[in-house]
Design an enzyme around this catalytic site. Sequence first.
Site, PDB file in Angstrom:
ATOM      1  N   HIS A  85       0.668  -1.318  -0.200  1.00  0.00           N
ATOM      2  CA  HIS A  85       0.068  -0.069   0.132  1.00  0.00           C
ATOM      3  C   HIS A  85       0.845   1.137  -0.054  1.00  0.00           C
ATOM      4  CE1 HIS A  85      -3.417  -1.596   1.383  1.00  0.00           C
ATOM      5  NE2 HIS A  85      -3.265  -2.665   0.710  1.00  0.00           N
ATOM      6  N   GLU A  87       0.923   3.999   2.292  1.00  0.00           N
ATOM      7  CA  GLU A  87       1.250   4.272   3.428  1.00  0.00           C
ATOM      8  C   GLU A  87       2.536   3.309   3.936  1.00  0.00           C
ATOM      9  OE1 GLU A  87      -3.226   5.268   2.795  1.00  0.00           O
ATOM     10  OE2 GLU A  87      -2.406   3.304   2.117  1.00  0.00           O
ATOM     11  N   CYS A 113      -6.583   1.572   5.163  1.00  0.00           N
ATOM     12  CA  CYS A 113      -6.958   0.669   5.942  1.00  0.00           C
ATOM     13  C   CYS A 113      -6.709  -0.265   7.002  1.00  0.00           C
ATOM     14  CB  CYS A 113      -6.650  -0.768   4.967  1.00  0.00           C
ATOM     15  SG  CYS A 113      -5.046  -1.694   4.827  1.00  0.00           S
ATOM     16  N   CYS A 116      -2.630  -0.282   7.340  1.00  0.00           N
ATOM     17  CA  CYS A 116      -1.481   0.729   7.290  1.00  0.00           C
ATOM     18  C   CYS A 116      -2.159   1.658   8.683  1.00  0.00           C
ATOM     19  CB  CYS A 116      -2.346   1.049   5.644  1.00  0.00           C
ATOM     20  SG  CYS A 116      -1.582   0.629   4.469  1.00  0.00           S
TER      21      CYS A 116
END
Length: 190
Positions: A85, A87, A113, A116
């Site tokens: 992801h 992040e 999410c 993260c």
Amino acid sequence: MTVDQYGRPDAPDYFMGIAMAVRRRANCLGSRVGAIIVLQNRIVSTGYNGTPHLMVNCLEGGCERCSNRDKFPAGRAYDVCICVHAEQNALLAAARFGIAVSGGTVFSTMQPCFGCCKEMLQADIHTIYYVHPWVYPEQEMQEQYAQISKMFKGGMHALILEDPDAAWAVSKRRVGLTIVAGDDTGHSPV
């Protein structure tokens, strides 16, 4: 967008605009996400979602979950997805180059999410801004997500900002979802 008397965007809108530019490098068949980490009003790291270094890119069929989206429900099976992801990539890039992020602010084009959020809390990120909501698909877990979202010292804020690339960047599975955590004030000081 909030601008000053000279037409310059305020800090949150400025930084989110840069996260949107970072997103252009995303290599995912789902949503394309960009994230930056800001510390003391300076960008210290960037990240976008895609497969790990030296692996076949998602757009070229590298990720089973992304290649077979009908087989996996939205918001599920992240453990078999090889994409990293945005992040996470921003945190990992900072770590790789020895850049401290404690006390920082993350600007992500999509609401982070569960995974993260946990990683950003562990890295001592204080504040999160996002444009597009991410909603956990199971109602019973939305309260748990709301609880973890409240752990950020500076809060989690939805920025009300036009995204001219939303049709390209946001998965059709995400369209129409509502915010379940944080607030929508969006213009707190960075």
